[in-house]
Design an enzyme around this catalytic site. Structure first.
Site, mmCIF file in Angstrom:
data_model
loop_
_atom_site.group_PDB
_atom_site.id
_atom_site.type_symbol
_atom_site.label_atom_id
_atom_site.label_comp_id
_atom_site.label_asym_id
_atom_site.label_seq_id
_atom_site.Cartn_x
_atom_site.Cartn_y
_atom_site.Cartn_z
ATOM 1 N NE ARG A 37 -1.882 1.775 3.512
ATOM 2 C CZ ARG A 37 -1.741 1.579 4.816
ATOM 3 N NH1 ARG A 37 -2.330 0.571 5.406
ATOM 4 N NH2 ARG A 37 -1.017 2.399 5.534
ATOM 5 C CG HIS A 86 -6.423 2.233 6.250
ATOM 6 N ND1 HIS A 86 -6.620 0.949 5.798
ATOM 7 C CD2 HIS A 86 -7.601 2.644 6.759
ATOM 8 C CE1 HIS A 86 -7.884 0.602 6.043
ATOM 9 N NE2 HIS A 86 -8.488 1.613 6.616
ATOM 10 C CE1 TYR A 134 1.063 2.629 8.803
ATOM 11 C CE2 TYR A 134 -0.258 4.211 10.024
ATOM 12 C CZ TYR A 134 -0.055 3.442 8.908
ATOM 13 O OH TYR A 134 -0.961 3.492 7.891
#
Lengths: 344, 405
Positions: free
Chosen positions: A243, A247, A256
């Site tokens: 990805r 998100h 993160y």
């Protein structure tokens, strides 16, 4: 292991590339619209286009798709009009779901593309149930359950995989392993070496494939679909991908994961890889690329303009689609509402 | 009519954002999709691209300021002239939730008040004819508050009137409301957690830093050869680690659920750093294995990153013991709050020249107070005091630090 080498005509290759590129450009535009406040929410598929388009390309017209968050591009490829796709994110009167679904949660009946609920993994048993029905009715179509890597930690995944194995239903489980379930890395998701190997425990085959290579995905998925269609039972395909973006429009992946990791995967960009393949084949050049980008951007902007011009769904539609025949007290409320809204 | 850009809800249900950086100035020309401004919300920091082409007329709000969702942030001359050109901005539609004309407010008593079934039921239960109530909700909808106020209004019309008149006089704003959010909220939660779980006691002692002051003067040039700005912190860290080695319980945490004290045999020292947003603790790892100059370099790097809000996540985690340094701000002593779930923290204060008695003579020495707080569940008073005096030895005779290496 079945034959997984892809066989596609030149026209099909170009059609596949067009869909992949359209999804890339569309996502860019949609995220921009979100930032500008013109849509409320969006989940891009950037980096995963080959997995989505490559897999859906292997399906027949009558097969059913039970998608997760990022398969809107598959619906488009199967005929979901672009204006409706964009309108869905706006919840306007051109949205088939009448503004009742979360943005980016598409469905399109003519393409057998089922609505997704945001709950993780719930679509997997749905796909198995639908596939079981197909088997009982003697149909030749199959169902595909799309999921992310995070879904494989859910109970629904186990139940569905087990049931599918026991009853040998014509379903393909397609796991788009993009390494991150929002902020949870795949290393914290499972101690298994792969997701594909989980199929063995349920008594059927699984395969891991380079999810950033559209042709590999197509090859593996074609074999899996054929296997299911031939009555040999379920199949699990794991597409290893990444990805590239957040998100969703509400997420900030810099919290993160490192930029270096993203850069590492950028070298394996699925759009560039397919483009390079076409260039090597001699069926593509820079001029065609520019022309196609211009054409697709035009198509997207035109669709945005139409979608933005559409009014909200009429408020009376609130009462629709719950009962096949409207109950008297609802009818009364609906009449009351219409009365209130008439100018004095 | 200039185009007004309002802050959209860029997350799911965020109510406001902080302006991180303006990328445009009044007078500047922009194309559609050019970056306008970077905004930070509870969820993410995002760049907002321009929905229009034109010239910036005005930017509203300072960097670091808070802007509410739906508030105008920027005005843009789209250059298309007057009303003929720009259709009602679609950009605003999802944000502003304009009331459609058809939803114009019905007059009270028109026998068709707009209300949800629940409110109709409530009106019925209260014996109120809903059509008598004028609605103040969206599109003139009757709300729960309208029903409640309707009750008061009918029962005591005079009183209600007085209240509404009084309410119109703007009260002098004596209390400013600042939403508790972001880092400030985290700090608040952590402090409560620490004070709530760990019974603190604080122990204060005085240290003669004269030898260390002299050592630092001579060591400064060595450090600067390596590009390091040498402060007292690296020496203090080293001395503390010696203490932690001798008193390992102070380098532990208490796991209440498991009923276990977890003693750490590695020495990661947290450092409280003041940032524009509030207190942050950066972590210097494996202090026992690093030289004084290495520590100086690392401390400088981490504090700078913290002040610029650019610390990597791994540099904010994993401390086993924490230092809070008030440095030049001084003060005499403090009662530091433990960086939970650790069990000890040390506050270090200003070094200043004070008269002290040595061998019956009053002499001037460089003195500093140390304030140590301990979690009394794990660290007894005597242990805390021993630890302090052991560490003190190293600070007063810094050569000892290097003997231990």
């Amino acid at each position: 292991m079945p034959d997984v080498s892809p066989s596609l005509s030149k026209a099909d290759l170009l059609r596949m590339y067009r869909e992949i590129l359209r999804l890339r450009l569309l996502d860019q535009r949609m995220l921009t619209l979100q930032r500008q406040g013109r849509i409320g929410f969006y989940g891009t598929a950037t980096g995963e286009e080959a997995a989505i388009i490559g897999s859906a390309f292997a399906l027949g017209k009558d097969d059913w798709i039970f998608p997760a968050l990022r398969q809107g591009g598959a619906a488009l490829m199967r005929g979901y009009p672009l204006v409706e796709y964009i309108s869905q994110c706006m919840g306007n009167s051109l949205d088939g779901t009448k503004g009742r679904q979360m943005p980016s949660h598409y469905c399109y009946r003519p393409a057998n593309f089922v609505s997704w609920s945001s709950c993780i993994a719930t679509q997997i048993p749905h796909a198995v149930g639908a596939a079981w029905a197909m088997k009982l009715q003697g149909h030749k179509n199959i169902a595909v359950a799309y999921m992310g890597d995070g879904a494989t930690s859910e109970g629904d995944f186990h139940v569905a995989m087990n049931f599918a194995g026991v009853f040998k239903v014509p379903v393909v489980f397609f796991c788009q392993n993009n390494q991150w379930s929002i902020s949870v890395n795949i290393k914290q998701q499972t101690a298994s070496e792969s997701i594909a190997m989980k199929a063995i425990a349920y008594g059927f085959q699984g395969i891991s494939v380079d999810g950033n290579d559209a042709l590999s995905v197509f090859g593996a998925m074609s074999a899996a679909v054929q296997h299911a269609r031939d009555g040999k039972g379920p199949f699990l395909v794991e597409a290893i991908t990444y990805r590239m973006g957040a998100h969703s429009s509400s997420d900030d992946p810099r919290m993160y994961r490192s930029d270096e990791e993203v850069e590492e995967w950028r070298k394996r960009d699925p759009v560039e890889r397919m483009q390079k393949y076409l260039l090597d084949q001699g069926s593509w050049d820079a001029e065609k690329q520019t022309a196609l980008e211009t054409e697709l951007n035009r198509e997207i902007l035109d669709a945005v303009a139409i979608a933005e011009g559409a009014p909200p769904p009429p408020v009376e539609t609130l009462f629709d689609d719950v009962f096949s025949t409207m109950l008297p007290h609802l009818q009364e409320q609906k009449d009351g509402l219409i009365r209130c809204r008439q100018p004095l | 009519m200039p185009f007004e850009f309002r802050l959209p809800d860029i997350g799911e249900g965020v109510v406001e954002g902080e302006i991180v950086k303006w990328h445009v100035k009044p007078g500047q020309k922009v194309k559609e999709d050019d970056p306008l401004v970077e905004v930070m919300t509870d969820k993410a920091t995002v760049m907002i691209p321009s929905p229009r082409k034109g010239t910036i007329l005005q930017t509203i709000g300072e960097e670091g300021g808070i802007v509410k969702v739906g508030a105008v942030m920027l005005t843009l001359d789209t250059g298309d002239g007057s009303a003929t050109a720009v259709p009602p901005a679609p950009a605003q539609a999802p944000v502003k939730k304009e009331t459609p004309a058809a939803e114009s407010k019905p007059a009270a008593g028109s026998s068709r008040s707009l209300a949800t079934p629940a409110i109709r039921k409530m009106a019925q239960d209260l014996g109120i004819d809903i059509n008598e109530v004028s609605g103040t909700g969206p599109g003139g909808r009757v709300t729960k508050a309208d029903l409640e106020n309707f009750g008061t209004a009918t029962q005591a019309p005079t009183a209600a009137k007085e209240i509404s008149t009084a309410a119109q006089v703007p009260a002098r704003q004596e209390v400013e409301e600042i939403p508790l959010r972001g880092l400030r909220k985290k700090i608040a939660e952590k402090m409560v957690q620490s004070k709530h779980h760990a019974p603190h006691y604080t122990f204060v002692d005085e240290v003669d830093m004269t030898n260390l002051v002299n050592l630092r003067v001579s060591a400064k040039s060595i450090a600067s050869n390596r590009g390091a700005k040498l402060t007292y912190l690296p020496f203090i860290m080293k001395a503390l680690v010696e203490g932690l080695k001798k008193y390992p319980l102070l380098n532990s945490s208490l796991d209440e659920e498991q009923g276990k004290i977890l003693v750490k045999h590695y020495y990661n020292v947290g450092l409280g750093v003041a940032t524009p947003d509030g207190l942050t603790v950066v972590v210097v790892k494996n202090v026992d294995r690093k030289s004084v100059v290495d520590l100086a370099l690392e401390i400088e790097q981490l504090s700078e990153a913290a002040r610029r809000n650019k610390v990597a996540l791994e540099d904010l985690k994993g401390s086993t013991f924490t230092i809070t340094s008030l440095g030049a701000l001084g003060g005499m002593f403090a009662t530091p709050i433990i960086n939970y779930p650790e069990v000890a923290i040390v506050g270090i204060h200003k070094i200043e020249q004070r008269p002290v008695v040595r061998d019956g003579q009053i002499v001037i020495r460089n003195m500093m107070y140390l304030s140590l707080s301990f979690d009394h569940r794990v660290v007894d008073g005597a242990v805390g005091a021993d630890f302090c005096s052991y560490v003190k030895q190293f600070l007063e005779n810094p050569a000892l630090i290097f003997m231990q290496l």
